[in-house]
Design a protein around this motif. Structure first.
Motif, PDB file in Angstrom:
ATOM      1  N   LEU A   1       0.829  -1.208   0.000  1.00 13.21           N
ATOM      2  CA  LEU A   1       0.000   0.000   0.000  1.00 13.21           C
ATOM      3  C   LEU A   1       0.860   1.254   0.000  1.00 13.21           C
ATOM      4  N   PHE A   2       1.971   1.221   0.733  1.00 14.38           N
ATOM      5  CA  PHE A   2       2.862   2.385   0.770  1.00 14.38           C
ATOM      6  C   PHE A   2       3.477   2.649  -0.604  1.00 14.38           C
ATOM      7  N   VAL A   3       3.955   1.598  -1.270  1.00 14.46           N
ATOM      8  CA  VAL A   3       4.536   1.757  -2.610  1.00 14.46           C
ATOM      9  C   VAL A   3       3.481   2.262  -3.584  1.00 14.46           C
ATOM     10  N   LEU A   4       2.270   1.717  -3.477  1.00 12.81           N
ATOM     11  CA  LEU A   4       1.172   2.162  -4.335  1.00 12.81           C
ATOM     12  C   LEU A   4       0.872   3.638  -4.095  1.00 12.81           C
ATOM     13  N   LEU A   5       0.861   4.033  -2.824  1.00 15.06           N
ATOM     14  CA  LEU A   5       0.605   5.427  -2.465  1.00 15.06           C
ATOM     15  C   LEU A   5       1.700   6.344  -3.003  1.00 15.06           C
ATOM     16  N   LEU A   6       2.951   5.940  -2.840  1.00 10.93           N
ATOM     17  CA  LEU A   6       4.060   6.748  -3.331  1.00 10.93           C
ATOM     18  C   LEU A   6       3.988   6.925  -4.845  1.00 10.93           C
ATOM     19  N   GLY A   7       3.690   5.842  -5.549  1.00  6.19           N
ATOM     20  CA  GLY A   7       3.552   5.936  -6.995  1.00  6.19           C
ATOM     21  C   GLY A   7       2.410   6.845  -7.403  1.00  6.19           C
ATOM     22  N   ARG A   8       1.302   6.768  -6.654  1.00  2.37           N
ATOM     23  CA  ARG A   8       0.148   7.628  -6.940  1.00  2.37           C
ATOM     24  C   ARG A   8       0.502   9.101  -6.721  1.00  2.37           C
ATOM     25  N   ILE A   9       1.249   9.389  -5.680  1.00  7.53           N
ATOM     26  CA  ILE A   9       1.664  10.759  -5.384  1.00  7.53           C
ATOM     27  C   ILE A   9       2.546  11.301  -6.505  1.00  7.53           C
ATOM     28  N   LEU A  10       3.527  10.506  -6.925  1.00  7.65           N
ATOM     29  CA  LEU A  10       4.445  10.953  -7.975  1.00  7.65           C
ATOM     30  C   LEU A  10       3.716  11.173  -9.303  1.00  7.65           C
TER      31      LEU A  10
ATOM     32  N   PHE B   1      10.610   7.243 -13.799  1.00 12.33           N
ATOM     33  CA  PHE B   1      11.053   6.763 -12.486  1.00 12.33           C
ATOM     34  C   PHE B   1       9.911   6.049 -11.760  1.00 12.33           C
ATOM     35  N   THR B   2       8.700   6.595 -11.841  1.00 16.57           N
ATOM     36  CA  THR B   2       7.537   5.984 -11.186  1.00 16.57           C
ATOM     37  C   THR B   2       7.258   4.603 -11.754  1.00 16.57           C
ATOM     38  N   GLY B   3       7.378   4.472 -13.067  1.00 12.76           N
ATOM     39  CA  GLY B   3       7.197   3.164 -13.689  1.00 12.76           C
ATOM     40  C   GLY B   3       8.174   2.137 -13.147  1.00 12.76           C
ATOM     41  N   MET B   4       9.430   2.536 -12.964  1.00 11.51           N
ATOM     42  CA  MET B   4      10.445   1.643 -12.409  1.00 11.51           C
ATOM     43  C   MET B   4      10.119   1.286 -10.954  1.00 11.51           C
ATOM     44  N   LEU B   5       9.593   2.245 -10.213  1.00  8.99           N
ATOM     45  CA  LEU B   5       9.193   1.990  -8.822  1.00  8.99           C
ATOM     46  C   LEU B   5       8.139   0.891  -8.757  1.00  8.99           C
ATOM     47  N   PHE B   6       7.135   0.988  -9.614  1.00  6.80           N
ATOM     48  CA  PHE B   6       6.091  -0.037  -9.641  1.00  6.80           C
ATOM     49  C   PHE B   6       6.662  -1.398 -10.033  1.00  6.80           C
TER      50      PHE B   6
END
Length: 405
Positions: free
Chosen positions: A5-14, A173-178
């Motif tokens: 959920l945290f990673v999903l949230l961070l990606g959503r923010i970015l 960068f967000t794509g790589m995070l996901f």
């Protein structure tokens, strides 16, 4: 909050950060280039047009890896923004090309929202859905406030080109995070074996999802009322750049929207025990009244921004409620399809609203259009009160309609 959920949230923010800046940059580019209310309205219409085809993504979201969908959506969006950057610096950014690239970029972006909402429902328990949705909305709307507040200043000092380039890098960068950090178990339908070819399976999943959505009579009745709000509200939103003499003033309007929305998302989780037939029409009435007062006091220094923020407080509450109602009432295996169908339904007339707002603003007055916009909120309140089923809808937010209606 769990790590997924945290990673999903961070990606959503970015992603939200990037979307906010390059949309504002594009609208301001069109304003400076043309100074046309009609073309500004068309720009806003094109920006929201991809949501009308979001329903096409549904079967793919339910059937395939959501992590990979988020990855490809972010990368694709970043690449299109990169092309805009190159054309801008080459002084070859022709408006029709800009409109096409913006449409393609946001078409990729629209795949992320229903995918993330489907993941939230899987990663959070039902009794925590409203709270988790509020946390997500609160987090990226807080960033929205920052973006909207400084967007005008950044456009003035660093230029549109820098904004486009930085956002393309951020999206990649967000794509790589996901891809590397979002770990979620496969859903039942993702791991389900099928002997059908892709298009045959897609057609079957599409039809099944449509039937599931069609059975949600109460939910659809609410959403039809929200569509009316969206049309008139988007007509008014198309006029905000027109009545703003500078990019900074436009940023003030956007900031007041964001602050109001974020307060609304905070309040939404505290109102979830109240009956829907009280919360939804009341918040709509507050939004309509506050919007009207913002226009009446438009020349009174900061007063209109305060009232406009109050209007968006009610809108923020309604947004969380609609999202949670969809998550609660649709079966988990059809959440992707359901979200895309219903999002497309909600946004189906918004591009027309932006276009009509620009056209009416060109032919009459931008302030007249902004006055008309508040009528949608008054209309929704009346619609809820007179509708035979909705007027008796005493459900709490977390309960399914079929359980008590």
């Amino acid at each position: 909050m769990s790590k997924p959920l945290f990673v999903l949230l961070l990606g959503r923010i970015l992603t939200n950060f990037s979307d906010s800046f390059y949309k504002i940059a594009t609208i301001w580019y069109v304003k400076n280039t043309t100074d046309s209310s009609l073309l500004i309205g068309i720009t806003s219409a094109i920006a929201i047009l991809p949501i009308t085809i979001q329903f096409l993504y549904g079967p793919i979201i339910d059937r395939f890896s959501k992590r990979r969908i988020l990855f490809f959506a972010s990368i694709g969006q970043g690449l299109f923004i990169s092309i805009i950057s190159i054309l801008y610096y080459a002084e070859s950014l022709w408006l029709p090309v800009l409109f096409l690239l913006m449409f393609l970029s946001l078409t990729f972006s629209e795949a992320t929202y229903p995918t993330e909402n489907a993941l939230i429902e899987r990663l959070a328990s039902r009794d925590k859905l409203a709270k988790v949705n509020s946390i997500f909305a609160f987090s990226y709307q807080t960033l929205d406030i920052i973006c909207d507040a400084i967007s005008g200043i950044l456009i003035a000092f660093v230029g549109l080109g820098v904004i486009y380039i930085s956002n393309s890098v951020l999206l990649i960068f967000t794509g790589m995070l996901f891809l590397f950090y979002l770990k979620v178990p496969a859903s039942k339908r993702e791991s389900e074996a099928t002997t059908n070819h892709f298009f045959k399976q897609y057609k079957k999943d599409f039809a099944d999802g449509f039937r599931v959505v069609k059975r949600q009579k109460t939910l659809l009745s609410i959403l039809f009322g929200v569509i009316g709000i969206n049309v008139l509200a988007t007509m008014g939103l198309a006029m905000l750049p027109v009545i703003s003499n500078t990019s900074v003033k436009y940023g003030f309007w956007l900031t007041s929207m964001s602050i109001g929305s974020i307060v609304g998302t905070i309040l939404s989780s505290r109102l979830e025990k109240m009956p829907l037939n009280r919360v939804l029409p009341l918040t709509s009435l507050i939004s309509g009244t506050s919007w009207l007062l913002a226009m009446v006091t438009v020349n009174q220094f900061i007063v209109p921004y305060i009232f406009f923020g109050l209007a968006w407080l009610g809108i923020g509450i309604m947004g969380i409620y609609i999202q949670t109602l969809i998550q609660v009432n649709l079966p988990e295996e059809y959440l992707g399809t359901g979200f895309t169908f219903l999002s497309s339904l909600l946004g189906s007339l918004s591009p027309i609203g932006f276009f009509l707002g620009g056209l009416l603003g060109q032919l009459t007055s931008s302030y007249l259009v902004l006055y008309l916009a508040c009528l949608g909120y008054f209309g929704f309140a009346v619609y809820f009160w007179v509708h035979p089923k909705l007027s008796r809808l005493e459900n709490e937010l977390s309960s399914r309609f079929e359980e008590s209606i």
